[in-house]
Scaffold this motif. Structure first.
Motif, short mmCIF file in Angstrom:
data_model
loop_
_atom_site.label_atom_id
_atom_site.label_comp_id
_atom_site.label_asym_id
_atom_site.label_seq_id
_atom_site.Cartn_x
_atom_site.Cartn_y
_atom_site.Cartn_z
N TRP A 77 0.85 -1.35 -0.05
CA TRP A 77 0.09 -0.04 -0.10
C TRP A 77 0.90 1.03 -0.20
O TRP A 77 0.50 2.23 -0.61
N ILE A 78 1.96 1.12 0.67
CA ILE A 78 2.91 2.39 0.88
C ILE A 78 3.38 2.72 -0.62
O ILE A 78 3.50 3.92 -0.70
N PHE A 79 3.74 1.63 -1.33
CA PHE A 79 4.15 2.07 -2.82
C PHE A 79 3.23 1.72 -3.81
O PHE A 79 3.47 1.58 -4.93
N ASP A 80 2.00 1.85 -3.57
CA ASP A 80 1.06 1.88 -4.49
C ASP A 80 1.20 2.76 -5.54
O ASP A 80 1.32 3.91 -5.26
N THR A 81 0.76 2.30 -6.85
CA THR A 81 0.64 3.31 -8.01
C THR A 81 -0.20 4.51 -7.68
O THR A 81 0.21 5.58 -7.94
N ASP A 82 -1.47 4.29 -7.40
CA ASP A 82 -2.19 5.43 -7.21
C ASP A 82 -2.48 6.28 -6.14
O ASP A 82 -2.41 7.45 -6.03
N TYR A 83 -2.58 5.38 -5.01
CA TYR A 83 -2.48 6.05 -3.49
C TYR A 83 -1.32 5.93 -2.67
O TYR A 83 -1.80 6.03 -1.26
#
Length: 330
Positions: free
Chosen positions: A160-166
């Motif tokens: 989640w920390i490296f998520d593309t959008d958020y």
């Protein structure tokens, strides 16, 4: 008077002679083979644990070894006979370029993770020696929380920390530093994929190294460190000449364990591949065995790869055992 002196003088040799006669004999020389204390009792106490290990680990290893010499596919899972094909599975692996790429990739990823983990863990342990009681306790709690988090949970959180959008990382790089990381995908590129995977693996392994090295640092004599400081030795010289020799055996154990753990890493790589990584370009030994066995149904070839992995692990463990024996002999 002369008679008494003469009699005393004559009695002295006999007393000495008597003393020599009744003197205890020297203990017999020790034989080369020492008799172990307790007889068979220690071995009998080991029987239950050895039986459990043989049932849980030994029997599956034997089955894996046998499977690696068979043409074992999906049909054999449902009861079809598995023909014996000798070393054909190993021959297919050793001439497969994909296997060698995965092996080299696994070793490179393991080397990066082990070096970074050892450096960070040692630095944190040295910092814990200098911190006060409150901050050392606070840091220990934080390390324990990171260490106790399951690998799959940690991978999802870092995903989640490296998520593309958020993702937080993209947001910080764009808004705080003005970099062009809008909807940047960290998992598509193999290099950045392993960068994220290394962060997750190192983040979970640093607490173990920090606590182990810190426990060893508490055993280093303060007098020796103070004397070296008075002689003008800087921090690096004290670590290299005093601390490291004291903790050499501890560093050896921790490094060997880290190599074994990082070489067979599976959960972090498999979970990141599910989030967005390209499997063929990001496989390590663990995920490659899974995909060959479960994905394609070639259980015989997957078993052969697993046997090769076990041999590599045993070679690393054997090196550790030999070094431990040498240290005990010294």
């Amino acid at each position: 008077m002369m008679t008494s002196l003469t009699s005393a003088h004559e009695a002295a040799p006999s007393a000495v002679t008597d003393e020599r006669i009744i003197a205890p004999e020297p203990p017999p020389a020790r034989s080369g083979r020492r008799k172990r204390a307790g007889g068979l009792t220690p071995y009998m106490l080991l029987v239950p644990s050895v039986a459990v290990l043989a049932a849980i680990i030994g029997w599956p290893l034997i089955q894996l070894f046998i499977m690696s010499f068979q043409d074992f596919g999906r049909a054999q899972v449902f009861g079809a006979p598995a023909p014996f094909i000798g070393l054909d599975n190993y021959a297919k692996i050793l001439i497969d370029e994909a296997f060698w790429q995965v092996l080299l990739r696994s070793f490179a990823f393991c080397a990066v993770c082990v070096v970074a983990t050892m450096i960070l863990g040692t630095l944190i342990a040295l910092m814990m020696m200098r911190l006060g009681r409150f901050f050392r306790l606070l840091l220990s709690v934080g390390l324990l929380l990171a260490w106790a988090m399951p690998a799959l949970t940690a991978t999802i959180v870092w995903g989640w920390i490296f998520d593309t959008d958020y993702g937080v990382v993209n947001n910080v790089l764009v808004n705080a530093f003005g970099l062009d990381f809008v909807q940047h995908s960290w998992l598509i590129n193999p290099l950045s994929f392993f960068f994220v995977a290394a962060i997750i693996v190192i983040w979970g392994a640093v607490p173990f190294v920090a606590f182990t090295v810190y426990a060893g640092l508490t055993q280093v004599p303060d007098e020796v460190l103070e004397a070296s400081q008075l002689d003008g030795a800087n921090s690096f010289a004290r670590f290299r000449l005093i601390i490291y020799p004291y903790l050499k055996s501890i560093f050896l154990v921790v490094i060997i364990l880290q190599v074994i753990w990082d070489l067979r890493v599976f959960t972090q790589i498999f979970a990141l591949q599910g989030i967005g990584g390209i499997k063929d370009q990001t496989n390590t030994l663990g995920t490659y065995i899974y995909q060959v066995s479960i994905g394609t149904g070639q259980y015989g070839i997957g078993g052969a790869i697993a046997v090769i992995t076990v041999i590599i692990m045993m070679a690393i463990s054997l090196y550790y055992v030999r070094q431990s024996i040498k240290d005990e002999e010294l």
